[in-house]
Design an enzyme around this catalytic site. Structure first.
Site, mmCIF file in Angstrom:
data_model
loop_
_atom_site.group_PDB
_atom_site.id
_atom_site.type_symbol
_atom_site.label_atom_id
_atom_site.label_comp_id
_atom_site.label_asym_id
_atom_site.label_seq_id
_atom_site.Cartn_x
_atom_site.Cartn_y
_atom_site.Cartn_z
ATOM 1 N N TRP A 1 -8.746 11.893 -4.788
ATOM 2 C CA TRP A 1 -7.969 11.856 -3.547
ATOM 3 C C TRP A 1 -6.473 11.860 -3.823
ATOM 4 O O TRP A 1 -5.997 11.138 -4.695
ATOM 5 C CB TRP A 1 -8.340 10.587 -2.781
ATOM 6 C CG TRP A 1 -7.482 10.292 -1.602
ATOM 7 C CD1 TRP A 1 -6.240 9.723 -1.626
ATOM 8 C CD2 TRP A 1 -7.780 10.538 -0.230
ATOM 9 N NE1 TRP A 1 -5.748 9.605 -0.346
ATOM 10 C CE2 TRP A 1 -6.684 10.092 0.532
ATOM 11 C CE3 TRP A 1 -8.878 11.087 0.434
ATOM 12 C CZ2 TRP A 1 -6.649 10.180 1.926
ATOM 13 C CZ3 TRP A 1 -8.846 11.168 1.814
ATOM 14 C CH2 TRP A 1 -7.741 10.724 2.550
ATOM 15 N N ASN B 1 -2.781 11.525 -1.420
ATOM 16 C CA ASN B 1 -2.065 11.576 -0.135
ATOM 17 C C ASN B 1 -0.567 11.531 -0.354
ATOM 18 O O ASN B 1 -0.053 12.424 -1.069
ATOM 19 C CB ASN B 1 -2.638 10.623 0.927
ATOM 20 C CG ASN B 1 -2.641 9.149 0.648
ATOM 21 O OD1 ASN B 1 -3.275 8.711 -0.304
ATOM 22 N ND2 ASN B 1 -1.975 8.371 1.452
ATOM 23 N N ASP B 2 0.163 10.595 0.164
ATOM 24 C CA ASP B 2 1.631 10.699 0.263
ATOM 25 C C ASP B 2 2.357 10.990 -1.058
ATOM 26 O O ASP B 2 2.005 10.420 -2.090
ATOM 27 C CB ASP B 2 2.231 9.382 0.749
ATOM 28 C CG ASP B 2 1.504 8.781 1.929
ATOM 29 O OD1 ASP B 2 0.652 9.442 2.511
ATOM 30 O OD2 ASP B 2 1.823 7.624 2.248
ATOM 31 N N GLN C 1 0.102 9.113 -3.984
ATOM 32 C CA GLN C 1 -1.021 8.239 -3.690
ATOM 33 C C GLN C 1 -2.292 8.917 -4.214
ATOM 34 O O GLN C 1 -2.619 10.051 -3.824
ATOM 35 C CB GLN C 1 -1.109 8.006 -2.178
ATOM 36 C CG GLN C 1 0.086 7.259 -1.606
ATOM 37 C CD GLN C 1 -0.031 5.759 -1.784
ATOM 38 O OE1 GLN C 1 -0.770 5.115 -1.066
ATOM 39 N NE2 GLN C 1 0.689 5.189 -2.755
ATOM 40 N N SER D 1 2.400 3.288 -0.561
ATOM 41 C CA SER D 1 3.579 4.153 -0.752
ATOM 42 C C SER D 1 4.873 3.406 -1.038
ATOM 43 O O SER D 1 5.070 2.270 -0.616
ATOM 44 C CB SER D 1 3.761 5.039 0.473
ATOM 45 O OG SER D 1 2.815 6.069 0.400
ATOM 46 N N ARG E 1 4.813 -1.902 5.931
ATOM 47 C CA ARG E 1 4.640 -1.216 4.650
ATOM 48 C C ARG E 1 5.564 0.006 4.542
ATOM 49 O O ARG E 1 6.101 0.483 5.534
ATOM 50 C CB ARG E 1 3.194 -0.747 4.473
ATOM 51 C CG ARG E 1 2.722 0.231 5.515
ATOM 52 C CD ARG E 1 1.379 0.838 5.106
ATOM 53 N NE ARG E 1 0.841 1.695 6.135
ATOM 54 C CZ ARG E 1 0.050 1.306 7.116
ATOM 55 N NH1 ARG E 1 -0.320 0.041 7.223
ATOM 56 N NH2 ARG E 1 -0.384 2.176 8.013
ATOM 57 N N ASP E 2 5.654 0.512 3.334
ATOM 58 C CA ASP E 2 6.406 1.724 2.965
ATOM 59 C C ASP E 2 7.912 1.409 2.927
ATOM 60 O O ASP E 2 8.384 0.586 3.699
ATOM 61 C CB ASP E 2 6.120 2.902 3.903
ATOM 62 C CG ASP E 2 4.631 3.163 4.060
ATOM 63 O OD1 ASP E 2 3.871 2.772 3.160
ATOM 64 O OD2 ASP E 2 4.236 3.736 5.092
ATOM 65 N N GLU F 1 5.389 4.920 9.693
ATOM 66 C CA GLU F 1 5.044 4.977 8.276
ATOM 67 C C GLU F 1 6.122 5.765 7.533
ATOM 68 O O GLU F 1 6.723 6.696 8.065
ATOM 69 C CB GLU F 1 3.685 5.663 8.091
ATOM 70 C CG GLU F 1 2.536 4.865 8.686
ATOM 71 C CD GLU F 1 1.169 5.378 8.251
ATOM 72 O OE1 GLU F 1 0.417 4.614 7.644
ATOM 73 O OE2 GLU F 1 0.856 6.545 8.524
#
Ligand code: DQQ
Length: 505
Positions: A40, A42-43, A59, A104, A161-162, A225
Site C-alpha cells: 500500500w 498513500n500520502d 505512507q 503523515s 494530525r499531519d 488533513e
C-alpha cells in the site's frame, strides 16, 4: 528504533509472499509514475531537496495492499524522473505512541540535522512525534521524548494530525491539521525553539462546515488533513485536504495573507479537479526556487481487486506550481519529465469542421505524453479520446469546451466508458477552465496505464482508469463546432519501473 526494525523485519518475513511479483504483472500498474514496490502507498511525506537530492517519503504498508500499520517508505531522485528505493525510514513501534502507524509528516533541516515531524498513531489517537536522521537520510532514530505534544488543544475535536513545519524569525512554527466538532476544519498553530517543546498559539484559520455538504466540490469538511502553508510569487497559500468522518474528499486551497498568527483568506479554490484522485498533496521549494508538489492518486477499484493486484496507490508526477495571472495556482508537470519522451509524432496544424472526428493512428498506447493547443469556437468543444479499443467499446474522453459567451470554459473527464469492468469507479470529473479571448487551450495529457493526469491552461485533473481490453490504446479527436488544432505532439513514454523491486529495501 533498532528493536522496532528487527520486529518489523520479522513481521515482514511472515508476510504473504509475492506482493512485488504480482504487482508487476498487473496491466494497470503505471510504469513512469512512482509506485511503492508492492503493498500500500498513500500520502507523499517529508518532501525535500537536500544536498542536490530529492527525497520522497510516503505512507507505506509493505505487508499488504491495505491501509494498516503504516510505515514511511523512502525514495530518492536527482532529477525528479528516475527514483531509487531507499531503506524504509519509519516503522511503527512495538510500543510507544506510533505503535499503530507512522502517519503523515514533513522533513525539516534542524541546523544540519535531518528531522522528521510525523503523527504517531495509537488506537484512534494521533500525536506529533519526531525522528532524527543520519547525514545520508537513510537511517532514523525516534526521539525518546515522543510524543512531543502530549495532547491536542482542549475542545471537542474531530482529529489532530499531519504537520507543516517551517522556520520563521529564528523560531519553529508548526501547523497540525484538525477540526472543531460542529464548527469545521482547522489548522492549529504551535511554536518551538527546538522542535520538541511546543507552545500552542491558536487556530491559524477555521473553516465553516455548515456552509455546505459533502456533495459540494468546495465544501471544506469537518477536518483538514495534510495542511501545507507556503508563499508563492507574493501570495500566501494554505492548502489542505477536506475530510469528513473517515471519508477523504478534495484537495482545496485558500489564497490569502498569512500575518502574525492568523491566515486571512481571500478565496477558496479546488487544487485538482480529480477530487480524491489527487489527495493529501505536499510541496517543497527546491534549490532552483520552484514549488514542487506531489499528491496521492488513490485507486478507483474495490478492495478485492486491490488485494489481488498486490499493490495500491500511485504518486502523482511532480508538479511545478506557480501563481497564474488570475490569482489562482497554475500547475504543470516538471519539465524534466520530457527526458522520458520517445518516438515523437507531430501532426502539424489542422482545422476540424463541426461534427468531425480525426483518428490519430500514429499515436497509440498506454504510456503517452500528449501536448496540444486547441482553439475552440464559442459554444464548441474538442474531445480528446484516449485508450480507445478498436471496436469503440472502451474509451476515455477528455473534453474542453468553450461557452457561447466565449470567455468561460469547462474541462471534463468522461470515464463512463473507460472500462467494461462495472466494478470500477466511472464517475465523471469536471471543473472551470480559464480561457483567454481567443479561446486557446493548452492541453497536456499524461497516460500511464491506470494513471491519468490532465493539465489544461494551468488547471489540473488527475484520475484513475482501468480499461480491460488489451487494444484500448487508440487516440483521436472529435470536434463540436470548429476546432483549430494548432499543434498536436505526442510521445511514447519510457518505462522507469519494470521488474519486481524489494518490498523492504
Ligand atoms: N493519510 C495519513 C494521515 C492523513 C491521511 C494516514 C491523508 O496522516 O491525514 O495514512 O490521506
Amino acid at each position: 528504533m533498532t528493536h522496532d526494525l528487527t520486529q518489523a523485519r520479522a513481521r515482514h518475513e511472515d508476510a504473504p509472499k509475492g506482493l512485488a511479483e504480482r504487482a508487476v504483472l498487473d496491466p494497470h500498474r503505471p510504469r513512469f509514475h512512482f509506485t511503492a514496490p508492492g503493498g500500500w502507498l498513500n500520502d507523499p511525506n517529508g518532501l525535500a531537496h537536500w544536498d542536490g537530492v530529492y527525497h520522497l517519503f510516503y505512507q507505506y504498508n509493505p505487508l499488504a495492499a491495505a491501509h494498516h500499520r503504516i510505515h514511511w517508505g523512502h525514495a530518492t531522485s536527482r532529477d525528479l524522473v528516475s527514483w531509487t528505493d531507499e531503506p524504509v525510514a519509519l516503522v511503527p513501534g512495538s510500543e510507544g505512541p506510533d505503535r499503530d502507524g507512522c502517519w503523515s509528516g514533513v522533513l525539516v533541516d534542524d541546523a544540519g540535522t535531518p528531522t522528521l515531524v510525523y503523527s504517531g498513531r495509537h488506537g484512534e489517537r494521533e500525536l506529533p512525534c519526531v525522528a532524527t536522521g543520519s547525514p545520508d537520510l537513510r537511517s532514523w532514530r525516534k526521539d525518546p521524548a515522543n510524543p512531543v505534544i502530549a495532547a491536542p488543544p482542549e475542545g471537542d475535536l474531530t482529529a489532530f494530525r499531519d504537520h507543516c513545519v517551517w522556520r520563521e524569525n529564528g523560531t519553529w512554527r508548526h501547523l497540525v491539521g484538525s477540526g472543531i466538532r460542529g464548527v469545521g476544519g482547522t489548522a492549529f498553530l504551535y511554536e518551538s525553539e527546538d522542535l520538541r517543546d511546543w507552545r500552542y498559539v491558536g487556530p491559524l484559520l477555521t473553516g465553516d462546515a455548515s456552509s455546505g455538504t459533502a456533495a459540494d466540490l468546495d465544501w471544506t469538511g469537518t477536518m483538514w488533513e495534510c495542511v501545507d502553508l507556503f508563499r508563492i510569487d507574493g501570495a500566501d497559500i494554505l492548502a489542505f485536504s477536506a475530510w469528513d468522518e473517515g471519508t477523504t474528499h478534495y484537495p482545496l486551497y485558500w489564497t490569502g495573507r498569512y500575518e502574525g498568527d492568523t491566515f486571512t483568506p481571500d478565496a477558496l479554490h479546488r487544487l485538482d479537479y480529480g477530487q480524491r484522485y489527487f489527495y493529501a498533496p505536499q510541496s517543497t521549494r527546491d534549490a532552483r526556487g520552484r514549488r514542487v508538489m506531489f499528491g496521492w492518486l488513490q485507486e478507483g477499484r474495490d478492495k478485492d481487486a486491490i488485494a489481488a493486484a498486490g499493490w495500491c496507490g500511485v504518486m502523482s508526477l511532480p508538479r511545478v506550481v506557480t501563481l497564474g495571472a488570475d490569482g489562482q495556482l497554475a500547475q504543470a508537470p516538471v519539465p524534466e519529465l520530457a527526458r522520458l519522451r520517445r518516438d515523437a509524432v507531430r501532426t502539424g496544424a489542422f482545422t476540424m469542421a463541426d461534427g468531425t472526428h480525426v483518428g490519430l493512428d500514429d499515436v497509440s498506447g498506454d504510456q503517452l505524453d500528449i501536448e496540444t493547443t486547441l482553439r475552440i469556437a464559442p459554444g464548441g468543444s474538442a474531445r480528446l479520446v484516449v485508450r480507445e479499443s478498436a471496436d469503440g467499446s472502451e474509451r476515455t474522453v477528455i473534453e474542453v469546451s468553450r461557452a457561447a459567451d466565449g470567455i468561460t470554459g469547462t474541462l471534463s473527464l468522461h470515464r463512463e466508458t473507460s472500462s467494461l469492468d462495472p466494478s470500477v469507479d466511472s464517475e465523471p470529473r469536471y471543473g472551470e477552465l480559464p480561457l483567454t479571448g481567443d479561446g486557446a487551450v493548452d492541453l497536456r495529457v499524461l497516460i500511464d496505464h491506470s494513471a491519468l493526469e490532465i493539465f489544461a491552461n494551468g488547471r489540473a485533473l488527475a484520475a484513475r482508469i482501468y480499461p480491460t481490453r488489451p487494444d484500448a490504446l487508440g487516440v483521436g479527436i472529435r470536434a463540436a463546432g470548429i476546432v483549430a488544432v494548432e499543434r498536436f505532439d505526442a510521445w511514447r513514454m519510457a518505462a522507469l519501473f519494470d521488474g519486481p523491486r524489494p518490498l523492504w529495501p
